[in-house]
Design a protein around this motif. Structure first.
Motif, PDB file in Angstrom:
ATOM      1  N   PRO A 597     -51.168 -29.875   1.726  1.00 18.50           N
ATOM      2  CA  PRO A 597     -52.203 -30.346   2.663  1.00 18.50           C
ATOM      3  C   PRO A 597     -53.560 -29.769   2.252  1.00 18.50           C
ATOM      4  CG  PRO A 597     -50.966 -28.537   3.631  1.00 18.50           C
ATOM      5  CD  PRO A 597     -50.301 -28.842   2.315  1.00 18.50           C
ATOM      6  N   SER A 598     -54.611 -30.469   2.580  1.00 17.87           N
ATOM      7  CA  SER A 598     -55.949 -30.004   2.228  1.00 17.87           C
ATOM      8  C   SER A 598     -56.937 -30.403   3.309  1.00 17.87           C
ATOM      9  CB  SER A 598     -56.390 -30.593   0.881  1.00 17.87           C
ATOM     10  OG  SER A 598     -57.729 -30.245   0.602  1.00 17.87           O
ATOM     11  N   ALA A 599     -57.770 -29.430   3.712  1.00 13.65           N
ATOM     12  CA  ALA A 599     -58.820 -29.725   4.693  1.00 13.65           C
ATOM     13  C   ALA A 599     -60.074 -30.245   4.026  1.00 13.65           C
ATOM     14  CB  ALA A 599     -59.156 -28.458   5.488  1.00 13.65           C
ATOM     15  N   THR A 600     -60.200 -30.035   2.708  1.00 15.01           N
ATOM     16  CA  THR A 600     -61.440 -30.403   2.017  1.00 15.01           C
ATOM     17  C   THR A 600     -61.270 -31.540   1.017  1.00 15.01           C
ATOM     18  OG1 THR A 600     -61.007 -28.655   0.390  1.00 15.01           O
ATOM     19  CG2 THR A 600     -62.423 -28.096   2.266  1.00 15.01           C
ATOM     20  N   ARG A 601     -60.062 -31.693   0.442  1.00 15.86           N
ATOM     21  CA  ARG A 601     -59.871 -32.730  -0.583  1.00 15.86           C
ATOM     22  C   ARG A 601     -58.591 -33.527  -0.357  1.00 15.86           C
ATOM     23  NH1 ARG A 601     -61.304 -28.116  -3.280  1.00 15.86           N
ATOM     24  NH2 ARG A 601     -63.467 -28.063  -4.002  1.00 15.86           N
ATOM     25  N   PRO A 602     -58.397 -34.061   0.838  1.00 15.16           N
ATOM     26  CA  PRO A 602     -57.159 -34.816   1.090  1.00 15.16           C
ATOM     27  C   PRO A 602     -57.065 -36.073   0.234  1.00 15.16           C
ATOM     28  CG  PRO A 602     -58.713 -35.057   2.920  1.00 15.16           C
ATOM     29  CD  PRO A 602     -59.249 -33.982   2.048  1.00 15.16           C
ATOM     30  N   ALA A 603     -58.194 -36.735  -0.014  1.00 14.45           N
ATOM     31  CA  ALA A 603     -58.150 -37.972  -0.816  1.00 14.45           C
ATOM     32  C   ALA A 603     -57.812 -37.659  -2.267  1.00 14.45           C
ATOM     33  CB  ALA A 603     -59.500 -38.692  -0.727  1.00 14.45           C
ATOM     34  N   LEU A 604     -58.392 -36.595  -2.811  1.00 16.44           N
ATOM     35  CA  LEU A 604     -58.131 -36.227  -4.203  1.00 16.44           C
ATOM     36  C   LEU A 604     -56.651 -35.911  -4.399  1.00 16.44           C
ATOM     37  CD1 LEU A 604     -59.167 -35.461  -7.049  1.00 16.44           C
ATOM     38  CD2 LEU A 604     -59.536 -33.151  -6.179  1.00 16.44           C
ATOM     39  N   ILE A 605     -56.123 -35.008  -3.569  1.00 15.78           N
ATOM     40  CA  ILE A 605     -54.729 -34.598  -3.741  1.00 15.78           C
ATOM     41  C   ILE A 605     -53.778 -35.730  -3.365  1.00 15.78           C
ATOM     42  CG2 ILE A 605     -52.973 -32.936  -3.002  1.00 15.78           C
ATOM     43  CD1 ILE A 605     -55.257 -30.979  -2.431  1.00 15.78           C
ATOM     44  N   GLY A 606     -54.122 -36.459  -2.295  1.00 15.80           N
ATOM     45  CA  GLY A 606     -53.249 -37.548  -1.858  1.00 15.80           C
ATOM     46  C   GLY A 606     -53.111 -38.633  -2.911  1.00 15.80           C
ATOM     47  N   THR A 607     -54.228 -39.102  -3.467  1.00 15.77           N
ATOM     48  CA  THR A 607     -54.144 -40.168  -4.484  1.00 15.77           C
ATOM     49  C   THR A 607     -53.485 -39.669  -5.755  1.00 15.77           C
ATOM     50  OG1 THR A 607     -56.405 -39.635  -5.230  1.00 15.77           O
ATOM     51  CG2 THR A 607     -56.156 -41.405  -3.602  1.00 15.77           C
ATOM     52  N   LEU A 608     -53.716 -38.398  -6.104  1.00 16.91           N
ATOM     53  CA  LEU A 608     -53.046 -37.855  -7.289  1.00 16.91           C
ATOM     54  C   LEU A 608     -51.533 -37.897  -7.099  1.00 16.91           C
ATOM     55  CD1 LEU A 608     -53.078 -36.409 -10.026  1.00 16.91           C
ATOM     56  CD2 LEU A 608     -53.347 -34.236  -8.794  1.00 16.91           C
ATOM     57  N   GLY A 609     -51.037 -37.455  -5.939  1.00 22.28           N
ATOM     58  CA  GLY A 609     -49.601 -37.470  -5.684  1.00 22.28           C
ATOM     59  C   GLY A 609     -49.027 -38.869  -5.667  1.00 22.28           C
ATOM     60  N   GLU A 610     -49.728 -39.784  -5.001  1.00 25.19           N
ATOM     61  CA  GLU A 610     -49.238 -41.163  -4.902  1.00 25.19           C
ATOM     62  C   GLU A 610     -49.167 -41.817  -6.284  1.00 25.19           C
ATOM     63  OE1 GLU A 610     -52.034 -42.893  -2.285  1.00 25.19           O
ATOM     64  OE2 GLU A 610     -51.268 -41.870  -0.483  1.00 25.19           O
ATOM     65  N   ARG A 611     -50.219 -41.634  -7.104  1.00 23.60           N
ATOM     66  CA  ARG A 611     -50.233 -42.292  -8.416  1.00 23.60           C
ATOM     67  C   ARG A 611     -49.211 -41.672  -9.361  1.00 23.60           C
ATOM     68  NH1 ARG A 611     -56.066 -43.414 -10.798  1.00 23.60           N
ATOM     69  NH2 ARG A 611     -54.686 -44.515 -12.252  1.00 23.60           N
ATOM     70  N   LEU A 612     -48.997 -40.357  -9.260  1.00 22.35           N
ATOM     71  CA  LEU A 612     -47.981 -39.728 -10.102  1.00 22.35           C
ATOM     72  C   LEU A 612     -46.590 -40.234  -9.717  1.00 22.35           C
ATOM     73  CD1 LEU A 612     -49.225 -36.018 -10.326  1.00 22.35           C
ATOM     74  CD2 LEU A 612     -49.232 -37.731 -12.153  1.00 22.35           C
ATOM     75  N   ALA A 613     -46.351 -40.398  -8.417  1.00 24.07           N
ATOM     76  CA  ALA A 613     -45.062 -40.934  -7.982  1.00 24.07           C
ATOM     77  C   ALA A 613     -44.856 -42.350  -8.509  1.00 24.07           C
ATOM     78  CB  ALA A 613     -44.976 -40.915  -6.456  1.00 24.07           C
ATOM     79  N   ALA A 614     -45.926 -43.141  -8.457  1.00 23.06           N
ATOM     80  CA  ALA A 614     -45.802 -44.534  -8.894  1.00 23.06           C
ATOM     81  C   ALA A 614     -45.550 -44.642 -10.387  1.00 23.06           C
ATOM     82  CB  ALA A 614     -47.069 -45.300  -8.502  1.00 23.06           C
ATOM     83  N   ILE A 615     -46.354 -43.904 -11.182  1.00 21.60           N
ATOM     84  CA  ILE A 615     -46.232 -44.036 -12.639  1.00 21.60           C
ATOM     85  C   ILE A 615     -44.943 -43.400 -13.151  1.00 21.60           C
ATOM     86  CG2 ILE A 615     -47.430 -41.906 -13.365  1.00 21.60           C
ATOM     87  CD1 ILE A 615     -48.888 -43.661 -15.452  1.00 21.60           C
ATOM     88  N   GLY A 616     -44.445 -42.371 -12.435  1.00 24.55           N
ATOM     89  CA  GLY A 616     -43.218 -41.717 -12.864  1.00 24.55           C
ATOM     90  C   GLY A 616     -41.974 -42.232 -12.192  1.00 24.55           C
TER      91      GLY A 616
END
Length: 697
Positions: A597-616
């Motif tokens: 979880p992140s209070a300052t960069r939820p979009a950065l971490i969230g999209t990174l996780g989602e895209r890594l899940a998709a590509i992998g």
């Protein structure tokens, strides 16, 4: 009545034994020796590197010992300096020994030799002065029997100096306990007028009736140094330029960097390009440091790629060049480091390759300054009125990192507010005042030094004169040798092959992140002590890069800077992270992704996780959550673990299917990943693989 003519002739003979048949004493060398041997007074010698300051104290030692004086005690800051000084002492017919962290097994025998009169010079590291056994058992004997006390690299005494060290302030105790008539010599090559005054006042004030300190300050000109600045836009241009230019530089030399990470990065790249180099820092194993120094002294290396740990006192007269990849934070520090070169050759090249990341690194080191008053008061209040508390126990109660806590305690010890004893620290109960005005002035002085360093990069005037003026050298004149004086500026073109290889090295993604193995002390009430159980531990992790790197670090510092806007993960960053994953040799491939979880960069971490899940083709299991809100920022390990344990919660998902990839934006202390991994393991994950964009370690 002292026969000064005969004494000077004797001193000249000692100098020739030390420096060669044609050596003669400089006027100020004799003035210092006379003040120490004849007048038995205190003296401060501020002279350029290579002037012969060590000759003063070795000759004075020989003369004093011949007249029945006790041994000389030299406080010396670095092991490299000590090794050189022991060798130099032998040439002067002076028997020297050392007490430092690298020869603990020899301390007892050295003490015995001193008491038997078999040692003429005892070199002591400043850290020894605050070791309880040394301070209480050895130091009083040294103070009572010393024939001369020498403070080498004396600018470390002054918090106005560029390399202030709290341990040096313990010298007040040593000097104050000296019997009347014991001479004291302080030496440095890098002290401006303010630092010179501060050192002289401290030498005088320690012993009432000692008389004013004699100050001998000479011109700082180095007529062998040819200074130049080469401004290149990118890190790969700087490294490519360095690799192609290193072939042209005379002899062997030093390539200075601002961070430990950069020493390894640059050294690895230069070795790839066929250069014989080695990395050198305060984190290098002592045996490896010694071997690297010897290889450079023997010209078996083209260069050491080093932090400032290779600095004061390293003596190689034929050092042909000093290159800085990144600018030090002050002209004084810079002139001190470049002074290593050209001491015994007619020409030495001095080149500075500044980078945009320099200011970020300066800001980081500035953040480690003396803590604000509430934190200091909290520490003093935490220490019991009676009894002892260890540093580790204090760390669990005070919101400071271990390094800053150690530094603060050393200052408080010197000020008399606390006392170091076996097992930790005691409060003295003495009144103590927080010198807000002085700390603010020191911070302002540091900021002014940084502005002056930026001025050095852009000046069109003589570079050596600029530096010497900032050292308050009133004799400074245009040198006629630097790139500005001659109008001959080094070309900035970089060959395509050098540029491409530098770009490949710097943008090679991925650094290892070792998991935490041991819980911090002071957490038994949480059931956390000793080694982290294997069934709760994270696996070795990966990060795209270090924030201190000169490659990916530049991108990551901008992306993760305080106040930088949050948004989806940038394409170039995501592509690099995919490369990190493809090169990861894990024991078992992950089957799922969980984000922090992140209070300052939820979009950065969230999209990174989602895209890594998709590509992998991994299951995306969502994010951990904060039950009681974000934990805020803590500066030490125990408090960080407590805060995280109180609020972090795993996702409501089935974690038992296989290893989980745990994604975050950055790893600082590593405790967030450690607690998160333990929660995921407790919730059924058979393994947790930490992955972050950046690490600060």
């Amino acid at each position: 009545m002292v026969d000064e003519t005969g004494l000077r002739a004797e001193a000249e003979r000692k100098l020739r034994a030390l420096a060669g048949d044609h050596a003669t004493l400089r006027d100020d060398q004799w003035s210092a020796i006379r003040a120490l041997v004849v007048d038995r007074r205190r003296a401060l010698v501020v002279q350029r590197t290579g002037w012969g300051k060590s000759a003063v104290y070795f000759i004075a030692t020989a003369l004093l010992r011949a007249r029945g004086a006790g041994p000389t005690v030299i406080v010396s800051p670095l092991l490299a300096l000590m090794r050189n000084q022991v060798d130099a002492a032998a040439r002067a017919g002076v028997q020297a020994a050392t007490i430092n962290s690298a020869n603990v097994d020899e301390w007892e025998s050295v003490h015995d030799e001193v008491e038997r009169g078999q040692v003429d010079v005892l070199l002591v590291s400043p850290e020894r002065l605050n070791n309880p056994d040394f301070r209480d058992l050895v130091l009083p004997k040294l103070a009572a029997s010393a024939g001369l006390v020498v403070v080498d690299e004396a600018h470390c005494i002054s918090d106005w100096g560029h390399d202030f060290r709290p341990d040096y302030r313990r010298l007040r105790t040593l000097l104050a306990d000296l019997p009347p008539g014991v001479p004291v010599l302080a030496t440095t090559a890098t002290a401006n007028a303010r630092v010179t005054r501060d050192i002289a006042e401290q030498l005088t004030a320690t012993t009432p009736g000692a008389g004013d300190t004699l100050v001998l300050r000479g011109p700082l000109e180095r007529d062998s140094l040819h200074l130049s600045v080469v401004r290149l836009g990118t890190a790969e241009q700087r490294l490519g330029w360095l690799a192609q230019t290193l072939h042209e530089l005379p002899g062997s030399g030093i390539v200075y960097t601002l961070t430990v990470a950069a020493t390894h990065e640059i050294a690895a790249y230069l070795r790839d390009q066929g250069h014989e180099v080695a990395a050198y820092s305060g984190q290098t194993d002592p045996a490896e440091r010694l071997e690297a120094e010897r290889d450079l002294l023997g010209n078996r290396l083209k260069a050491l790629v080093a932090t400032s740990a290779l600095g004061m006192g390293f003596d190689k007269p034929d050092l042909g060049f000093v290159v800085h990849v990144g600018a030090p934070a002050s002209p004084v520090a810079y002139y001190q480091q470049v002074g290593r070169a050209g001491r015994g050759v007619e020409r030495a090249e001095v080149i500075l390759l500044p980078g945009p990341e320099d200011r970020d690194i300066w800001a980081y080191f500035a953040s480690l300054a003396f803590p604000p008053e509430p934190v200091v008061r909290a520490t003093l209040d935490t220490l019991p009125a009676e009894g002892t508390m260890s540093t580790a126990a204090l760390e669990t109660r005070v919101d400071l990192s271990r390094n800053r806590l150690d530094m603060m305690l050393k200052v408080l010890d010197v000020d008399g507010a606390v006392r170091r004893v076996k097992g930790g620290w005691q409060a003295t109960g003495r009144p103590w005042a927080y010198d807000t005005e002085r700390y603010a002035r020191v911070a302002a002085e540091r900021a002014a030094e940084q502005r002056a360093m930026l001025g050095y990069l852009s000046t069109t005037e003589c570079r050596e004169e600029y530096l010497r003026r900032h050292l308050d050298d009133d004799t400074a004149r245009p040198c006629g040798r630097c790139d500005n004086c001659t109008g001959r500026h080094r070309p900035v073109e970089v060959a395509p092959n050098a540029l491409n290889s530098a770009r490949e090295r710097l943008h090679r993604p991925g650094v290892d992140v070792e998991p935490r193995r041991q819980w911090p002390t002071g957490l038994k009430d949480l059931g956390l002590s000793g080694r982290i159980r294997p069934e709760q531990a994270a696996e070795p992790g990966r990060a795209l890069g270090r924030l201190t790197d000169i490659g990916w670090g530049n991108v990551l510092r901008g992306l993760l800077a305080e106040g930088a806007p949050d948004g989806p993960v940038p394409e170039e960053v995501f592509d690099a992270v995919v490369k990190v994953l493809s090169a990861w040799r894990w024991a078992e491939r992950p089957v799922a992704v969980v984000t922090m979880p992140s209070a300052t960069r939820p979009a950065l971490i969230g999209t990174l996780g989602e895209r890594l899940a998709a590509i992998g083709r991994l299951r995306h299991l969502g994010s951990l959550t904060y039950r009681n809100g974000p934990p805020g920022r803590q500066h030490n390990s125990a408090q960080r673990v407590r805060a995280l344990q109180a609020t972090l919660a795993p996702p409501a998902a089935d974690l038992s299917g296989g290893p989980v990839l745990l994604v975050d934006d950055r790893i600082d202390t590593g405790w967030t990943m450690t607690i998160a991994a333990a929660l995921l393991r407790d919730s059924g994950a058979p393994a947790v693989l930490p992955l972050a964009l950046a690490t600060t370690t």
